[in-house]
Design an enzyme around this catalytic site. Structure first.
Site, PDB file in Angstrom:
ATOM      1  N   CYS A   1       0.832  -1.206   0.000  1.00  0.00           N
ATOM      2  CA  CYS A   1       0.000   0.000   0.000  1.00  0.00           C
ATOM      3  C   CYS A   1       0.875   1.267   0.000  1.00  0.00           C
ATOM      4  O   CYS A   1       2.033   1.239   0.440  1.00  0.00           O
ATOM      5  CB  CYS A   1      -0.871   0.057   1.252  1.00  0.00           C
ATOM      6  SG  CYS A   1      -2.196  -1.141   1.294  1.00  0.00           S
TER       7      CYS A   1
ATOM      8  N   GLU B   1       0.698   3.865   1.942  1.00  0.00           N
ATOM      9  CA  GLU B   1       1.087   4.310   3.291  1.00  0.00           C
ATOM     10  C   GLU B   1       2.331   3.574   3.770  1.00  0.00           C
ATOM     11  O   GLU B   1       3.235   4.164   4.358  1.00  0.00           O
ATOM     12  CB  GLU B   1      -0.049   4.057   4.292  1.00  0.00           C
ATOM     13  CG  GLU B   1      -1.332   4.803   3.992  1.00  0.00           C
ATOM     14  CD  GLU B   1      -2.300   4.034   3.093  1.00  0.00           C
ATOM     15  OE1 GLU B   1      -1.842   3.340   2.151  1.00  0.00           O
ATOM     16  OE2 GLU B   1      -3.511   4.126   3.332  1.00  0.00           O
TER      17      GLU B   1
ATOM     18  N   CYS C   1      -2.000  -1.198   7.349  1.00  0.00           N
ATOM     19  CA  CYS C   1      -1.277   0.080   7.385  1.00  0.00           C
ATOM     20  C   CYS C   1      -1.468   0.788   8.724  1.00  0.00           C
ATOM     21  O   CYS C   1      -0.521   1.392   9.247  1.00  0.00           O
ATOM     22  CB  CYS C   1      -1.728   0.971   6.229  1.00  0.00           C
ATOM     23  SG  CYS C   1      -1.096   0.402   4.632  1.00  0.00           S
TER      24      CYS C   1
HETATM   25  N1  THU Z   1      -4.378   0.573  -1.183  1.00  0.00           N
HETATM   26  C1  THU Z   1      -3.487   1.463  -0.653  1.00  0.00           C
HETATM   27  O1  THU Z   1      -2.447   1.734  -1.249  1.00  0.00           O
HETATM   28  N2  THU Z   1      -3.777   2.017   0.544  1.00  0.00           N
HETATM   29  C2  THU Z   1      -4.918   1.804   1.242  1.00  0.00           C
HETATM   30  O2  THU Z   1      -5.066   2.323   2.333  1.00  0.00           O
HETATM   31  C3  THU Z   1      -5.967   0.956   0.686  1.00  0.00           C
HETATM   32  C4  THU Z   1      -5.607   0.184  -0.524  1.00  0.00           C
HETATM   33  C5  THU Z   1      -4.081  -0.031  -2.487  1.00  0.00           C
HETATM   34  C6  THU Z   1      -3.715  -1.486  -2.465  1.00  0.00           C
HETATM   35  C7  THU Z   1      -4.090  -1.923  -3.862  1.00  0.00           C
HETATM   36  O3  THU Z   1      -2.998  -1.650  -4.735  1.00  0.00           O
HETATM   37  C8  THU Z   1      -5.244  -1.008  -4.251  1.00  0.00           C
HETATM   38  O4  THU Z   1      -5.201   0.067  -3.345  1.00  0.00           O
HETATM   39  C9  THU Z   1      -6.606  -1.679  -4.183  1.00  0.00           C
HETATM   40  O5  THU Z   1      -6.801  -2.313  -2.974  1.00  0.00           O
END
Ligand code: THU
Length: 140
Positions: free
Chosen positions: A56, A58, A97
């Site tokens: 993710c 974060e 996260c």
């Molecule tokens: N994702 C994030 O980067 N941060 C979040 O807090 C929620 C989800 C990303 C992970 C994945 O690449 C995409 O969003 C869909 O879940």
């Protein structure tokens, strides 16, 4: 945090979002983490054909900061939504996260800034993860 700092952090998250690698979900997320050293550390989501290997935005920002030598943080801004479009909804950090951030901040004093085109929501990490596991739960 003053309004200038918040604006700067959101702009950094929006910029990082442009670098998201998200060919599988098409959901682009950017994050900007403010260190106690005054630096802003950016992150984006980095997906993988083996889906669980995805990181993710974060945690990308957090791991980048820790690798650069910063271990304490004041705030994070997060912006996410369908790639190539302005974010229409806020993108709250996932549970993994939240837990990862809790390791490196004082949850009652750490601000999470969630921003879409229409909305801005500022919460503490304590509000997002009120009952949490920490090092004090481990045997000494
Ligand atoms: N994702 C994030 O980067 N941060 C979040 O807090 C929620 C989800 C990303 C992970 C994945 O690449 C995409 O969003 C869909 O879940």
């Amino acid at each position: 945090m003053d309004e200038n700092e918040v604006e700067k952090l959101i702009a950094a998250a929006q910029e990082a979002r442009l670098r998201a690698y998200c060919p599988y979900s098409g959901f682009a997320v950017g994050a900007a983490l403010l260190g106690e050293d005054g630096e802003i550390y950016q992150g984006c989501n980095v997906e993988n054909a083996a889906y669980p290997a995805t990181n993710c935005a974060e945690r990308t920002a957090l791991f980048t900061a820790v690798a650069a030598g910063c271990r304490r943080f004041r705030a994070i801004a997060v912006v996410g939504g369908p790639q190539g479009q302005d974010a229409q909804e806020i993108c709250p950090p996932c549970g993994l996260c939240r837990q990862t951030l809790a390791e490196f901040c004082e949850p009652k004093e750490f601000y999470v800034v969630l921003c879409s085109a229409q909305e801005r929501l500022v919460l503490t990490l304590d509000e997002l993860l009120p009952v949490r596991f920490g090092a004090e739960g481990l045997p000494q």
